[in-house]
Scaffold this motif. Structure first.
Motif, PDB file in Angstrom:
ATOM      1  N   LYS A   1     -58.150 -46.070 -63.612  1.00  0.00           N
ATOM      2  CA  LYS A   1     -57.997 -46.366 -65.202  1.00  0.00           C
ATOM      3  C   LYS A   1     -57.137 -45.071 -65.488  1.00  0.00           C
TER       4      LYS A   1
ATOM      5  N   GLN B   1     -44.290 -47.107 -71.672  1.00  0.00           N
ATOM      6  CA  GLN B   1     -44.786 -48.549 -72.182  1.00  0.00           C
ATOM      7  C   GLN B   1     -46.043 -48.325 -73.276  1.00  0.00           C
ATOM      8  N   LEU B   2     -46.645 -46.879 -73.189  1.00  0.00           N
ATOM      9  CA  LEU B   2     -47.587 -46.492 -74.382  1.00  0.00           C
ATOM     10  C   LEU B   2     -46.872 -45.987 -75.341  1.00  0.00           C
ATOM     11  N   LYS B   3     -46.890 -47.134 -76.490  1.00  0.00           N
ATOM     12  CA  LYS B   3     -46.365 -46.597 -77.613  1.00  0.00           C
ATOM     13  C   LYS B   3     -47.135 -45.935 -78.733  1.00  0.00           C
TER      14      LYS B   3
ATOM     15  N   LEU C   1     -53.602 -45.170 -64.124  1.00  0.00           N
ATOM     16  CA  LEU C   1     -52.682 -46.476 -64.790  1.00  0.00           C
ATOM     17  C   LEU C   1     -52.170 -46.118 -66.469  1.00  0.00           C
ATOM     18  N   LEU C   2     -53.109 -45.386 -66.819  1.00  0.00           N
ATOM     19  CA  LEU C   2     -52.764 -44.940 -68.343  1.00  0.00           C
ATOM     20  C   LEU C   2     -51.906 -43.962 -68.269  1.00  0.00           C
TER      21      LEU C   2
ATOM     22  N   SER D   1     -43.968 -44.171 -68.313  1.00  0.00           N
ATOM     23  CA  SER D   1     -42.962 -45.023 -68.223  1.00  0.00           C
ATOM     24  C   SER D   1     -42.549 -45.501 -69.568  1.00  0.00           C
TER      25      SER D   1
ATOM     26  N   ALA E   1     -49.536 -43.563 -66.037  1.00  0.00           N
ATOM     27  CA  ALA E   1     -48.240 -44.146 -65.339  1.00  0.00           C
ATOM     28  C   ALA E   1     -47.595 -44.852 -66.618  1.00  0.00           C
ATOM     29  N   GLN E   2     -48.382 -45.803 -67.344  1.00  0.00           N
ATOM     30  CA  GLN E   2     -47.760 -46.322 -68.663  1.00  0.00           C
ATOM     31  C   GLN E   2     -47.188 -45.336 -69.526  1.00  0.00           C
ATOM     32  N   ALA E   3     -47.994 -44.190 -69.757  1.00  0.00           N
ATOM     33  CA  ALA E   3     -47.278 -43.305 -70.785  1.00  0.00           C
ATOM     34  C   ALA E   3     -46.027 -42.670 -70.239  1.00  0.00           C
TER      35      ALA E   3
END
Ligand code: ADP
Length: 485
Positions: free
Chosen positions: A297, A309-311, A300-301, A307, A303-305
């Motif tokens: 988890k 993707q986490l706004k 993933l978070l 890249s 990686a999202q941040a």
């Protein structure tokens, strides 16, 4: 690319064609004006020269010159080539053949000349349309007056500008061809670095991101383009490197707990005999699987941040109650280990933040402080605002971090005691996430630490634009926190 070269060459040719054609026309007009002025001057000179030869003798105008003098004879003959003499009443006294071709001047013209007493230059055309410059006026000698018209053939003179212009415009295609050839080579030379750029771009792949184009250092637009391209390649290479490292680290981190779980289950399968022993093995394995889930988890978070993707959902809020709430949540866990948490908060500390991410940042720092501080230790949280900057510090009197480790602790998967893997020690992603949240708020997080004495993490960020009456936003909640906890 070839298209651009053709377009550039055509542009050169077009621009030069327009310039050269315009110059040709302007030049031709200028030549016409100059030749006309020149012809008028010649005519004036002839008009003056005439005075030396046409005289009044016994009431009659006669040509007076020495026929034996070849020069004088020739001059008089030339002057009389296109000439008309008439009396005030319009009686023609002399008209040359040349003037006859133009047609004798009318009685009206003669009368007007005597009236105005001014000589003037006009243009007349013979039967074949050839132009003549003619000076018309009154000729005086010893008080007697005579109408005089003196002509000068202008055909040859007028042809000069056209001849010059024709030659010029005939040469124009050759000149334009030479410009096209030069333009073609110049455009090829200018575009050469772009060919190079295209070739390098074509050969770029994941495997050879280290490719760079040699910098011409010419300081022009192409130089800037190449510099930008190289900088982009550098960023791409760094990002790919990060992703690669992330994958390697992630698989490494996941492999260890999987191996542990597998080992536990295999041992249970081989050695467990009673239901209780099996149950114990399954519970331990489940615990580890849960932890594995947490790791995935977090990965993933992060990686999202990273890249993008986490706004962030930014809003202007009072940070004091958020900090207070977080501190309260950690107080239980801290209390179990006899750790005191002190909080120094102002009543109101407004800033533009993503409240959830700010809380995550504080939790990351607080959980580390409690996790690494020995029993009976002390953790202090301070929030303040100086000018337009918000400062949050979390300090402890725990074991501290050796200076050699400080530059790396914000890296992913970095732990001071590598390989240590127990449920309450992390996997080294907490501070990486803290650093990302700080950066996403245009802030930064710093650490000061002395081994054996404790650590202090400081997060600074701009408070953002302050509230105005007109902004229409809801006023921030007032903090109910005491000044010190
Ligand atoms: P972890 O999941 O291990 O906590 P972090 O990224 O949060 O990972 O922290 C990285 C490492 O930095 C930790 O493993 C620890 O060695 C060190 N560290 C972080 N905070 C503290 C602290 N308050 N005191 C001592 N060491 C700390």
């Amino acid at each position: 690319m070839r298209n651009l070269r053709i377009r550039l060459t055509l542009s050169y040719v077009l621009v030069f064609a327009v310039i050269l054609v315009t110059t040709g026309f302007v030049f031709r007009q200028a030549l016409i004006v100059v030749i006309h002025q020149q012809s008028e001057r010649v005519l004036m000179e002839e008009w003056s020269a005439l005075k030396g030869f046409l005289h009044l003798r016994q009431g009659q105008f006669v040509w007076a010159f020495d026929p034996a003098d070849a020069d004088e004879a020739f001059t008089v003959e030339r002057l009389r080539r296109v000439l008309m003499l008439a009396t005030r009443e319009g009686e023609v006294l002399e008209i040359s053949n040349g003037y006859g071709a133009l047609g004798p001047e009318s009685a009206e013209t003669i009368r007007k000349a005597f009236e105005s007493q001014q000589s003037r230059t006009v243009t007349r055309y013979d039967g074949r349309g050839a132009p003549y410059l003619v000076r018309i006026g009154v000729y005086r000698d010893q008080g007697a007056e005579l109408f005089l018209a003196l002509g000068l053939p202008a055909l040859e003179m007028q042809r000069i500008p056209d001849r010059v212009a024709n030659m010029y415009f005939l040469m124009l295609p050759v000149i334009l061809l030479a410009i096209a050839v030069l333009g073609w080579f110049a455009a090829g030379r200018a575009l050469r670095p772009l060919h190079h750029l295209a070739a390098v771009s074509r050969s770029v792949s994941e495997g050879n991101l280290s490719l760079r184009i040699p910098q011409p250092e010419s300081g022009d637009e192409v130089d800037t383009l190449i510099r930008t391209f190289n900088a982009m390649m550098e960023r791409l290479e760094w990002n790919f490197q990060q992703i690669r490292q992330f994958s390697i680290d992630a698989s490494h981190e996941l492999r260890t707990p999987i191996t542990v779980i597998r080992g536990q289950l295999e041992v249970a399968l081989l050695t467990a005999e009673t239901k209780e022993q099996y149950r114990e093995a399954i519970v331990t394995a489940l615990h580890d699987v849960e932890r594995l889930g947490q790791i995935v988890k977090s990965l993933l978070l992060l990686a999202q941040a990273e890249s993008g993707q986490l706004k962030l959902q930014k809003a202007r809020v009072n940070l004091s109650p958020i900090v207070l709430e977080d501190v309260s949540q950690f107080r239980l866990a801290a209390g179990e280990r006899g750790i005191q948490i002190q909080a120094e908060l102002p009543e109101c500390c407004e800033a533009e933040v993503d409240a959830a991410q700010f809380q995550r940042l504080l939790s990351g720092l607080l959980s580390n402080a409690i996790k690494f501080t020995q029993e009976g230790g002390e953790v202090k949280v301070q929030l303040s605002k100086s000018g337009e900057e918000v400062v949050l510090t979390v300090s402890d009197n725990g074991p501290g971090i050796a200076a050699g480790h400080l530059p790396n602790i914000f890296d992913r998967f970095y732990r001071v005691r590598q390989g240590e893997l127990s449920p309450d020690k992390g996997i080294g992603l907490g501070l990486a996430f803290v650093a990302w949240i700080a950066k996403a708020h245009q802030g930064q997080v710093e650490v000061e630490s002395t081994e054996g004495k404790g650590s202090k993490f400081t997060f600074r960020m701009p408070a953002g634009r302050p509230h105005t009456e007109l902004s229409g936003e809801r006023p921030a909640e007032q903090a109910t926190a005491p000044m010190a906890d």
